[in-house]
Enzyme design. Structure first.
Site, PDB file in Angstrom:
ATOM      1  N   ASP A   1       0.828  -1.204   0.000  1.00 17.61           N
ATOM      2  CA  ASP A   1       0.000   0.000   0.000  1.00 17.61           C
ATOM      3  C   ASP A   1       0.865   1.257   0.000  1.00 17.61           C
ATOM      4  O   ASP A   1       0.524   2.259  -0.635  1.00 17.61           O
ATOM      5  CB  ASP A   1      -0.933   0.014   1.218  1.00 17.61           C
ATOM      6  CG  ASP A   1      -2.078  -0.981   1.085  1.00 17.61           C
ATOM      7  OD1 ASP A   1      -2.383  -1.348  -0.063  1.00 17.61           O
ATOM      8  OD2 ASP A   1      -2.643  -1.392   2.106  1.00 17.61           O
ATOM      9  N   ASP A  20       3.822   1.501  -1.384  1.00 15.70           N
ATOM     10  CA  ASP A  20       4.318   1.628  -2.757  1.00 15.70           C
ATOM     11  C   ASP A  20       3.280   2.277  -3.666  1.00 15.70           C
ATOM     12  O   ASP A  20       3.614   3.048  -4.565  1.00 15.70           O
ATOM     13  CB  ASP A  20       4.693   0.256  -3.322  1.00 15.70           C
ATOM     14  CG  ASP A  20       5.979  -0.279  -2.718  1.00 15.70           C
ATOM     15  OD1 ASP A  20       6.733   0.530  -2.143  1.00 15.70           O
ATOM     16  OD2 ASP A  20       6.228  -1.489  -2.821  1.00 15.70           O
ATOM     17  N   LEU A  53      15.466   0.631  -3.040  1.00 21.48           N
ATOM     18  CA  LEU A  53      15.301  -0.062  -4.320  1.00 21.48           C
ATOM     19  C   LEU A  53      13.914   0.186  -4.892  1.00 21.48           C
ATOM     20  O   LEU A  53      12.949   0.363  -4.154  1.00 21.48           O
ATOM     21  CB  LEU A  53      15.501  -1.571  -4.147  1.00 21.48           C
ATOM     22  CG  LEU A  53      16.898  -2.048  -3.771  1.00 21.48           C
ATOM     23  CD1 LEU A  53      16.878  -3.554  -3.522  1.00 21.48           C
ATOM     24  CD2 LEU A  53      17.901  -1.711  -4.859  1.00 21.48           C
ATOM     25  N   LYS A  56      15.477 -11.043  -0.071  1.00 17.82           N
ATOM     26  CA  LYS A  56      15.307  -9.698   0.483  1.00 17.82           C
ATOM     27  C   LYS A  56      14.862  -9.868   1.934  1.00 17.82           C
ATOM     28  O   LYS A  56      13.725 -10.234   2.202  1.00 17.82           O
ATOM     29  CB  LYS A  56      14.278  -8.903  -0.312  1.00 17.82           C
ATOM     30  CG  LYS A  56      14.137  -7.457   0.142  1.00 17.82           C
ATOM     31  CD  LYS A  56      13.168  -6.703  -0.758  1.00 17.82           C
ATOM     32  CE  LYS A  56      13.103  -5.249  -0.345  1.00 17.82           C
ATOM     33  NZ  LYS A  56      12.603  -5.050   1.016  1.00 17.82           N
ATOM     34  N   CYS A 106      -1.252   0.595 -36.588  1.00 16.89           N
ATOM     35  CA  CYS A 106      -1.325   1.511 -35.450  1.00 16.89           C
ATOM     36  C   CYS A 106      -2.762   1.993 -35.247  1.00 16.89           C
ATOM     37  O   CYS A 106      -3.400   2.459 -36.191  1.00 16.89           O
ATOM     38  CB  CYS A 106      -0.401   2.706 -35.694  1.00 16.89           C
ATOM     39  SG  CYS A 106      -0.587   4.025 -34.476  1.00 16.89           S
TER      40      CYS A 106
END
Length: 681
Positions: free
Chosen positions: A47, A49, A95, A122, A403
Site C-alpha cells: 500500500d 508503494d 530499491l 530480500k 497503429c
C-alpha cells in the site's frame, strides 16, 4: 490512507492535482515516520508503494506542483533525536519494487538481457550500515535520510553474529539487514507476553534501544549483502567477488544466492518461491542486481535508487473481474501498449476499471479476450495488470497489425517484444512528444499541460514542437476556445517565450531524439561539442562520428542514433525552425569571475542535488570561480562533489584519498567564500 482516490491522474484538474499531490506527500511522510522512526507501520509495504507511485506519476504529469522536498526525491528517514547523527560516507539508497515476472523481465531486457544477475533473498528486517577501519568495527549506523543516519554502534555491537574484529586490517563499509529468526522471535515474544507484532518491528525497535544492555537481551542477527572497500588494492569487478570477500572476512551473507543469465531469472524466481515458506527467517521478496560492476556504473543511479537493481516483492493483492473491452495507447516512441477495461473492482482501497496487458507475448501466454474472467493484481503500478485468465473470453486478443492512431503498419524492434508505430507523424506520437517537450524537467513551459496540448493538436493549432513558437499568431482565434481566456493565454505565451532562453543542454534532450537524453548531451558539451552546428558537422563525417566512441559513456547505440537522427530531413527541418524561432542552439559559455578561489583545483561531480539541477550547475560555479571541471575521477582530480546516487566515482575518490564534499558541505564552503550561488547561476 485516504479512502477516496481517483483511478487516473488525468481525471484531475490542475487545482485538484495540486491538492492531491500535497495530500499524498503529507500522507507518505506520515507513514515514513511510523515505519522508520516509530516502528509501527499502519499500512503494508504494498500500500505504501501505491501511494509513492501515485505521487511520482502525478508529479510527472503536473511537474509545476512538485516540491523540492517531495518524498519522491529522498529516501525515507529513521532519524531519531535520541541518537548522535552520522554522515554516511556513501549514499544509502532504496530499491525500486516490482511485483510480477513481466515487470521485472521488462527491466532486465532494457538493462542487459544477456548479462549475469545475482538473485538473493530480500531480508525483512532493519537496514544498517557498518563501518570498519583497520579491521575494527568503528560505527553502526541506521539508513536515516540516506545521507545522515543515527549512530547506534553500542547497540550493534551486541548483535551476536557481527564480527567486531576482522581477520585482516581492512577498511570496509557494508550494507546489511538486522533481523530475528522466526523461532527466536516466537520465544522472545512469548516471554514478553506477545506484545510484538512481527520480527521486523521488534528488530527495528531493538537497534534503537537507549540502553545497549536491553538490546543485548534480544536475539538479533545480521545478513550483509553489499560492501565498498576504500583504498583496497584489488579492484572488484563483480558483485560475486564482493560477496566472496565478505565471507572470507567472516561476515554472514544471505543463503541461496545464485548468479544467473537474464534469460534464466523467471525460472530462478520459481525456484526461490518454492523455498520461501520453509525459511527460518523473514523475507518479503528477492533482490536482483547486475553482477558486473562496470555495467552498474554505466546504468548509474536516480536520486532515490540504483538503476541496476530491483526488489521483487512476493506479496500482491489480486481480485477477479470480467474484461469488458480492450483498447490501445501509443507513446511518443511509438510503443503500443494494450489495456483492458474491466468491470469495477475494489483493489487496495481503489476502484479499478482498467488494467494493463504489457505486450503481445504476455497476452498470448495468458489467452486474453473480451468476456474473459481474469485475476487482476496491483503490483506497484497505478493501473493494475492482468495476471491470470480463469475463464477464456470470446477470442484471444491480438495487438493490431496497424497503429490504432494512424493506421500505419506496426513493426517489432530488435530484441524487444513490444510492437511500435514507425510513423513519426502519428497523432498520438506527436502529441506525446510535445507533452514531453513541455515538461518541467525538459523545457518547462508553464501553462501547457497534457489536456491543453491534446486540445491544441486535436483542433489543428499545432503539429510539432516548432508550432508552439507560432502559436501567438493565433491568439484571437484561441480566445474563442473554452478554457483559453486572456489570462490563461498570457501564461502560456510567457512560458513559450521564456523557453527560448533555456540553455542548449536542455533543448537538445527535450526534442526527444533516441539516445540523446540529458546525460549524453552533457557528455557532448563536456567534450567541446556544444552547438547544433558542431553536431551537424560531425554527423556528415563518418570518422568524426566514430571518434565519439572515445567519450566514456557513449556507445555504439548512441553512434547509430546520432547518424540516423541528424541525416533525417524531418529532424533537420525541425532544427531549422527552432533556430528561426530564436531558441539557443549553442550551450551558454561559462562566465569567469575576477574572484578565483577555486584556481588550481579540478572538480568532478556525481549523484543528484536539491540546489543544483542539473548537477552541472555546481560545476559551472566552480569554473566561474577559477576551477576546472572534469568528467572522471583520476589522480589529478582534487575534489569530488557527491550527492545521493553517487556510484563508482565516489568509491574511486575514497580509494585515491580525494577530498569529498556533500551538498551541505559544498554550500557551507560557498558561504565561507562569500559566494551567493543563487545570484551566480
Amino acid at each position: 490512507m485516504s479512502k477516496k482516490k481517483k483511478t487516473y491522474q488525468n481525471t484531475l484538474s490542475e487545482k485538484e492535482a495540486k491538492k492531491v499531490i500535497a495530500k499524498l506527500a503529507d500522507e507518505i511522510r506520515h507513514h515514513q515516520y511510523l515505519y522508520y522512526v516509530k516502528n509501527q507501520p499502519e499500512i503494508s509495504d504494498f500500500d505504501f508503494d501505491q501511494l509513492f507511485k501515485r505521487l511520482r506519476d502525478l508529479e510527472e504529469e503536473f511537474p509545476q506542483f512538485k516540491d523540492l522536498n517531495s518524498p519522491t526525491l529522498v529516501v525515507g528517514s529513521d532519524l531519531d533525536k535520541d541518537f548522535e547523527k552520522f554522515q554516511h560516507k556513501l549514499p544509502v539508497l532504496s530499491l525500486i519494487n516490482t511485483y510480477n515476472d513481466d515487470e521485472l523481465l521488462d527491466w532486465v531486457n532494457k538493462t542487459d538481457p544477456d548479462g549475469l544477475y545475482s538473485v538473493e533473498w530480500k531480508i525483512d528486517g532493519a537496514s544498517i550500515v557498518l563501518y570498519y577501519e583497520n579491521g575494527m568495527l568503528k560505527n553502526g549506523v541506521t539508513r536515516g535520510s540516506g545521507g545522515i543516519g543515527d549512530d547506534v554502534t553500542d547497540n550493534i555491537r551486541t548483535v551476536r553474529n557481527i564480527p567486531l574484529r576482522l581477520p585482516e586490517p581492512i577498511t570496509v563499509y557494508l550494507r546489511g539487514e538486522v533481523f530475528m529468526t522466526f523461532k527466536d522471535f516466537e520465544e522472545f515474544n512469548e516471554l514478553s507476553s506477545g506484545k510484538y507484532a512481527n520480527p521486523r518491528n521488534l528488530s527495528a525497535g531493538s537497534i534503537k534501544q537507549k540502553n545497549s544492555a536491553d538490546t543485548a537481551k534480544r536475539p538479533l542477527r545480521i545478513f550483509t549483502y553489499d560492501a565498498t572497500f576504500p583504498g583496497f588494492t584489488k579492484k572488484f569487478k563483480t558483485h560475486q567477488q564482493i560477496l566472496s570477500k565478505l565471507e572470507k572476512l567472516t561476515f554472514p551473507v544471505p543463503p541461496d544466492t545464485v548468479f544467473v543469465n537474464g534469460s534464466k531469472i523467471a525460472e530462478t524466481i520459481k525456484d526461490f518461491k518454492k523455498k520461501k515458506d520453509t525459511l527460518g527467517f523473514p523475507t518479503d521478496g528477492l533482490v536482483i542486481k547486475l553482477n558486473d560492476i562496470s555495467k552498474r556504473d554505466a546504468q548509474g543511479y536516480t536520486s532515490h535508487s540504483p538503476r541496476w537493481a530491483r526488489a521483487y516483492k512476493f506479496d500482491a493483492i489480486m481480485k477477479e473481474s470480467r474484461i469488458v473491452d480492450i483498447t490501445y495507447a501509443v507513446g511518443r516512441t511509438g510503443k503500443i501498449t494494450p489495456r483492458v477495461e474491466i468491470e469495477p473492482v475494489n483493489l487496495a482501497g481503489t476502484t479499478v476499471t482498467f488494467a494493463t496487458l504489457h505486450n503481445q507475448d504476455y497476452i498470448d501466454e495468458l489467452g486474453v479476450g473480451i468476456g474473459a474472467i481474469v485475476r487482476v493484481a496491483k503490483r506497484g503500478e497505478i493501473i493494475p495488470a492482468v495476471e491470470e485468465v480463469i475463464t477464456p473470453g470470446k477470442d484471444v486478443f491480438k495487438i493490431p497489425d496497424y497503429c490504432p492512431s494512424c493506421k500505419t503498419k506496426t513493426i517489432k524492434k530488435e530484441n524487444l517484444v513490444d510492437l511500435f508505430c514507425p510513423n513519426p507523424d502519428c497523432p498520438d506520437r506527436v502529441k506525446n512528444g510535445i507533452i514531453f517537450y513541455c515538461q518541467r524537467k525538459q523545457m518547462d513551459i508553464e501553462g501547457l499541460g497534457d489536456k491543453q496540448i491534446e486540445f491544441l493538436y486535436d483542433h489543428g493549432y499545432i503539429r510539432s514542437i516548432a508550432d508552439l513558437y507560432d502559436l501567438k499568431d493565433q491568439k484571437e482565434k484561441l480566445m474563442e476556445e473554452e478554457g483559453f481566456g486572456e489570462k490563461s493565454l498570457a501564461i502560456i505565451f510567457n512560458g513559450i517565450e521564456h523557453s527560448k532562453q533555456k540553455d542548449f543542454r536542455f533543448l537538445l534532450p527535450s526534442i526527444g531524439l533516441p539516445e540523446l537524453g540529458h546525460k549524453v548531451t552533457e557528455l557532448l558539451i563536456e567534450h567541446g561539442i556544444d552547438s547544433i552546428d558542431e553536431i551537424l558537422s560531425i554527423a556528415k563525417d563518418k570518422k568524426r562520428i566514430s571518434s565519439l566512441l572515445e567519450i566514456p559513456g557513449i556507445g555504439p547505440s548512441t553512434i547509430k542514433a546520432f547518424e540516423e537522427n541528424f541525416s533525417d530531413k524531418r529532424i533537420l527541418k525541425l532544427i531549422a525552425r527552432l533556430k528561426n524561432a530564436g531558441l539557443k542552439l549553442k550551450a551558454d559559455p561559462i562566465k569567469v569571475s575576477d574572484q578565483q578561489p577555486f584556481a588550481g583545483q579540478s572538480w568532478c561531480v556525481t549523484g543528484s542535488f536539491e540546489n543544483f539541477q542539473p548537477r552541472d550547475k555546481a560545476m559551472d560555479l566552480v569554473v566561474y570561480y577559477g576551477g576546472r571541471k572534469v568528467s572522471a575521477v583520476s589522480s589529478k582530480t582534487t575534489h569530488l562533489l557527491a550527492g545521493p546516487g553517487a556510484g563508482s566515482k565516489l568509491e574511486k575518490a575514497n580509494e585515491l584519498g580525494i577530498v569529498v564534499y556533500n551538498e551541505k558541505q559544498f554550500l557551507d564552503l560557498l558561504k565561507s567564500l562569500k559566494i551567493n550561488f543563487k545570484n551566480t547561476i
